[in-house]
Design a protein around this motif. Structure first.
Motif, PDB file in Angstrom:
ATOM      1  N   ALA A 205       0.768  -1.139  -0.005  1.00 57.19           N
ATOM      2  CA  ALA A 205       0.001   0.077  -0.071  1.00 57.19           C
ATOM      3  C   ALA A 205       0.901   1.341  -0.257  1.00 57.19           C
ATOM      4  CB  ALA A 205      -0.964   0.023   1.205  1.00 57.19           C
ATOM      5  N   ASP A 209       0.836   5.199  -1.725  1.00 48.39           N
ATOM      6  CA  ASP A 209       0.566   6.273  -0.731  1.00 48.39           C
ATOM      7  C   ASP A 209       1.704   7.223  -0.757  1.00 48.39           C
ATOM      8  OD1 ASP A 209      -0.390   7.219   2.074  1.00 48.39           O
ATOM      9  OD2 ASP A 209       1.720   6.447   2.457  1.00 48.39           O
ATOM     10  N   ARG A 213       1.525  10.969   0.390  1.00 47.02           N
ATOM     11  CA  ARG A 213       1.986  11.328   1.647  1.00 47.02           C
ATOM     12  C   ARG A 213       3.185  12.370   1.783  1.00 47.02           C
ATOM     13  NH1 ARG A 213       3.074   8.492   6.195  1.00 47.02           N
ATOM     14  NH2 ARG A 213       2.242   6.765   5.411  1.00 47.02           N
ATOM     15  N   THR A 305      -4.792  -3.907  -0.854  1.00 46.36           N
ATOM     16  CA  THR A 305      -4.528  -2.580  -0.193  1.00 46.36           C
ATOM     17  C   THR A 305      -3.955  -1.618  -1.003  1.00 46.36           C
ATOM     18  OG1 THR A 305      -2.218  -3.545   0.252  1.00 46.36           O
ATOM     19  CG2 THR A 305      -3.854  -3.691   2.117  1.00 46.36           C
ATOM     20  N   THR A 309      -5.411   2.075  -1.535  1.00 43.34           N
ATOM     21  CA  THR A 309      -4.698   3.293  -1.380  1.00 43.34           C
ATOM     22  C   THR A 309      -4.865   4.134  -2.470  1.00 43.34           C
ATOM     23  OG1 THR A 309      -3.480   1.703  -0.116  1.00 43.34           O
ATOM     24  CG2 THR A 309      -2.526   3.928  -0.550  1.00 43.34           C
ATOM     25  N   HIS A 313      -6.058   7.370  -1.475  1.00 40.78           N
ATOM     26  CA  HIS A 313      -5.050   8.252  -1.481  1.00 40.78           C
ATOM     27  C   HIS A 313      -4.455   8.250  -0.008  1.00 40.78           C
ATOM     28  CE1 HIS A 313      -6.218  10.743  -5.284  1.00 40.78           C
ATOM     29  NE2 HIS A 313      -6.071   9.514  -5.426  1.00 40.78           N
ATOM     30  N   THR A 314      -4.923   7.224   0.696  1.00 44.88           N
ATOM     31  CA  THR A 314      -4.307   7.269   2.131  1.00 44.88           C
ATOM     32  C   THR A 314      -4.138   5.839   2.642  1.00 44.88           C
ATOM     33  OG1 THR A 314      -5.014   7.441   4.556  1.00 44.88           O
ATOM     34  CG2 THR A 314      -6.621   7.734   2.833  1.00 44.88           C
ATOM     35  N   LEU A 315      -3.181   5.691   3.433  1.00 45.94           N
ATOM     36  CA  LEU A 315      -2.830   4.145   4.013  1.00 45.94           C
ATOM     37  C   LEU A 315      -3.834   3.575   5.207  1.00 45.94           C
ATOM     38  CD1 LEU A 315       1.007   3.960   4.629  1.00 45.94           C
ATOM     39  CD2 LEU A 315      -0.520   2.644   3.444  1.00 45.94           C
ATOM     40  N   ALA A 318      -5.872   0.653   4.467  1.00 45.93           N
ATOM     41  CA  ALA A 318      -4.979  -0.279   3.811  1.00 45.93           C
ATOM     42  C   ALA A 318      -4.335  -1.294   4.989  1.00 45.93           C
ATOM     43  CB  ALA A 318      -4.123  -0.081   3.094  1.00 45.93           C
ATOM     44  N   TYR A 395      -5.446   4.784  -9.909  1.00 46.08           N
ATOM     45  CA  TYR A 395      -4.361   5.798  -9.569  1.00 46.08           C
ATOM     46  C   TYR A 395      -4.143   6.759 -10.959  1.00 46.08           C
ATOM     47  CZ  TYR A 395      -0.178   7.013  -7.310  1.00 46.08           C
ATOM     48  OH  TYR A 395       0.990   7.751  -6.318  1.00 46.08           O
TER      49      TYR A 395
END
Ligand SMILES: Nc1ncnc2c1ncn2[C@@H]1O[C@H](COP(=O)(O)OP(=O)(O)OP(=O)(O)O)[C@@H](O)[C@H]1O
Ligand SMILES: [Mg+2]
Lengths: 408, 295
Positions: A205, A209, A213, A305, A309, A313-315, A318, A395
């Motif tokens: 993941a 990310d 991040r 995962t 993700t 757009h976030t862990l 996941a 993505y």
């Protein structure tokens, strides 16, 4: 390009920290595996401390006195020896006797008792009465029991025929060789898999990310291949690192553990462990199957995962999803199986394969009868692969105005 | 080479971040000036095809940039305002990674990397981890990564933010060098960044372009003169209320003010040569940039 994506993955601090911790866990698992083999010497003392490391090999050496075909004669000799001991000591023989004799044939005697009855608890209680039974016809009793099982669990003629065919592949008489290390390692491999699905899901993941991040997404998505090849490479990096990490981890675990406790009994039939399982395989194959199922579980974990993700757009999600997919389902899977046979197809099956191998779950569509384990393996291998294009779509379709993680 | 906006708008909820902008750009340096929230970043992300306009169309030589996709991004170099990177990579690993996703072959990328790091003065730091760079150094890496593919369209969103004064000057020279045969769009709210290097100035306010043209045209079009007058310290507030005031400078016996007004604000007022900064003050009603940016 893939090379740089992989480099980026392995240079990441999080990757380094998690992989170090993972390695530590593997070493602990090796220790636990070695520690779980017990051996009592001829003086009745159990090996302790550092000499414990020799337990696996010494036990195998003792047990291998009995290796070869388990003929009725051999079983009679064992059953009578045990019966005499029980008589002599009123059922409570001392550790010296255990170390000298019982230890070497306990597995065989239990298997013999199970051949007379599919009820494994009764088989345990009846161990000292095996001598009183008709051992000359033990394999006849076993085949009768197998036939009964086929009738009981084969609810249609096709299923019954299928089960009989499977059971028919069991080689009789059974050829024995000490196999404790495989038994132990099947359990410890599952513990490894329990952890690896989480670790791998998280690391994979992270590949999807890190742009968000680090607020590096705008540079990424405005690069020429930022919405095409570069995303494919990310997915490839996810699959490759999953493969590398999973197999390296279980490779280390297996090498160290088998190296210490020995690998006697690769070809011993799995039926000695589970006489009524319709998976007619050897102990080595059973271990291999456990590893492959764990690999599929890890791939599935990574695919899911990565997909989540790439979408969110976030862990955060996941990390918890593999936990629900596997660990929580293991707990609710058992009560659930009372209610619906769907619980035979949930992903957690992949990571508790040893339990599933013992259960006669068969299904039928039309005239085709299939077994649970191969079906689940194929199912989730396909699901893992089918998810990949969706990861790509989520993505590469990035739009900064819709970015959920934008800090404005 | 023509980049064209046709009635481009971007709405966030009920707010127009960019409101019906039509404009055309060719080679040269374009300075996009505007206060916070004017819509500069939104405009630039649309131009870089990471934000879709709510309405309108952006074309490159007549083709929709979103449809051109890869072919368009191949021409693009972008330094985002909030420039982020991978903290655990070294400068050269970072650059090699970006080069790879820009489709530059490793051998060519290595050569380019060397040139660019020299250009931004970071050759010494090529093995340093990105997270160990100062803010200004990171921004220089940001400019270098935007240049990796020798872009025809270079978009720099507040590239000078966080640079020290000498770095700013270096940077301006750098942009002038880079500008040859390229379209450079650079946003800032610091007038001095673009005053001498931008051939075209775009003033943006509340999502609209309300002035486009050269710096001279902008100054010539001002409907006020620039005055320098010396006042007593206790009068400063009064002047501030009455006129747009630029520089405030303490001198012996009072304070010198730079004032925008059609008529002389006081008897001793001296007419000054107007500069871009004065136009910014006049149109935006606030002083351009921050104090330390004045060089
Ligand atoms: N993702 C978003 N969601 C909602 N509103 C947004 C978003 N991005 C920008 N806005 C709004 O759009 C307007 C323009 O913002 P933008 O960032 O383009 O301005 P800017 O000129 O770049 O400002 P600055 O000088 O502070 O960078 C602002 O009112 C801002 O609040
Ligand atoms: Mg901005």
């Amino acid at each position: 390009m893939l090379k740089f994506e992989m480099k980026k993955f392995f240079l990441k601090m999080t990757t380094k920290v998690i992989l170090t911790a993972f390695l530590l866990v593997i070493v602990i698992l090796c220790f636990m595996a070695v520690d779980s083999v017990h051996y009592t010497d001829t003086d009745g003392n159990e090996l302790t401390g550092i000499s414990r490391a020799a337990a696996g090999r010494r036990l195998a050496a003792d047990e291998n006195k009995w290796k070869g075909e388990l003929t009725p004669e051999k079983i009679t000799e064992i059953a009578e020896s045990y019966h005499e001991l029980m008589q002599q000591y009123q059922g409570d023989y001392p550790a010296v006797e255990y170390g000298r004799t019982v230890q070497s044939y306990w597995e065989i005697l239990y298997f013999a008792s199970e051949m007379f009855t599919p009820d494994y608890i009764r088989a345990l209680e009846d161990m000292d009465r095996v001598a009183e039974k008709d051992i000359a016809h033990i394999y006849g009793a076993y085949t009768d029991n197998l036939k009964n099982m086929a009738q009981e669990y084969g609810t249609t003629p096709e299923q019954e025929k299928f089960l009989e065919e499977q059971y028919g592949q069991i080689q009789i008489p059974v050829t024995y060789k000490a196999f404790d290390s495989w038994d132990t390692m099947a359990t410890h491999a599952e513990m490894y898999i329990l952890i690896s699905v989480i670790v791998i899901g998280f690391l994979a993941a992270g590949i999807f990310d890190e742009e968000f991040r680090n607020h590096a997404e705008l540079v990424f998505f405005t690069a020429k291949y930022g919405r095409s090849k570069a995303v494919i490479n990310k997915i490839a990096a996810g699959v490759i690192t999953t493969t590398i990490i999973y197999w390296a981890g279980i490779g280390i675990l297996s090498l160290i553990s088998f190296g210490i406790i020995g690998w006697s009994g690769f070809n011993t039939p799995y039926q000695i462990t589970a006489p009524y399982s319709f998976y007619v395989i050897t102990q080595g194959q059973r271990y291999f199957l456990t590893m492959v199922c764990g690999y599929i579980a890890s791939l599935l974990s990574a695919s899911v995962t990565m997909f989540i993700t790439a979408k969110m757009h976030t862990l955060k999600a996941a990390v918890v999803i593999p936990f629900f997919m596997y660990h929580v389902l293991i707990f609710i899977g058992r009560p659930l199986s009372e209610v619906t046979s769907l619980s035979c197809f949930t992903p957690n099956v992949l990571i508790e394969i040893d339990r599933q191998l013992r259960h006669p779950h068969i299904f039928q569509i039309g005239n085709v009868v299939f077994r649970q384990v191969p079906f689940v393996m194929v199912l989730y291998a396909i699901v893992s692969i089918i998810l990949l294009p969706f990861i790509f779509r989520s993505y590469s379709g990035y739009d900064s105005a819709k970015n959920l993680r934008r800090k404005s | 080479m023509e980049l064209r906006f046709k009635n481009v708008s971007k709405k966030y909820g009920e707010v127009f971040a960019v409101n019906d902008v039509s404009y055309s750009m060719e080679t040269g340096v374009y300075g996009l000036l505007g206060v916070n929230g004017a819509g500069k970043t939104t405009l630039m992300t649309m131009l870089c095809a990471v934000t879709r306009p709510t309405t309108g169309e952006i074309t490159w030589d007549g083709n929709d940039i979103f449809k051109l996709g890869e072919r368009y991004r191949d021409l693009l170099g972008y330094l985002p305002q909030n420039f982020g990177f991978y903290p655990d990579l070294s400068v050269s690993d970072y650059m090699m990674y970006i080069a790879s996703i820009k489709g530059i072959r490793p051998a060519a990328a290595k050569k380019r990397l060397k040139e660019l790091l020299e250009m931004v003065g970071l050759s010494k730091y090529r093995d340093r981890k990105m997270k160990a760079l100062s803010g200004g150094m990171a921004r220089r890496v940001g400019i270098a990564q935007a240049m990796l593919n020798d872009p025809k369209i270079l978009v720099l969103d507040e590239p000078t933010a966080g640079l020290d004064p000498s770095e700013r000057i270096r940077f301006r020279n750098l942009i002038s060098e880079l500008a040859a045969d390229r379209l450079v769009l650079l946003s800032t709210h610091i007038v001095s960044d673009v005053e001498f290097i931008a051939e075209q100035i775009i003033l943006m306010k509340a999502g609209k372009f309300f002035f486009t043209g050269t710096s001279d045209e902008l100054i010539a079009g001002m409907e006020a003169d620039v005055w320098n007058c010396k006042v007593f310290g206790n009068k400063v507030n009064e002047y501030m209320q009455k006129y747009p005031v630029g520089n405030v400078k303490h001198v012996s016996g009072g304070v010198e003010l730079r004032i925008l007004s059609k008529t002389p604000p006081s008897e001793n007022a001296v007419r000054e040569v107007p500069a871009l900064e004065d136009a910014f003050l006049l149109y935006f009603g606030e002083k351009a940039g921050d104090e330390d940016a004045e060089i």
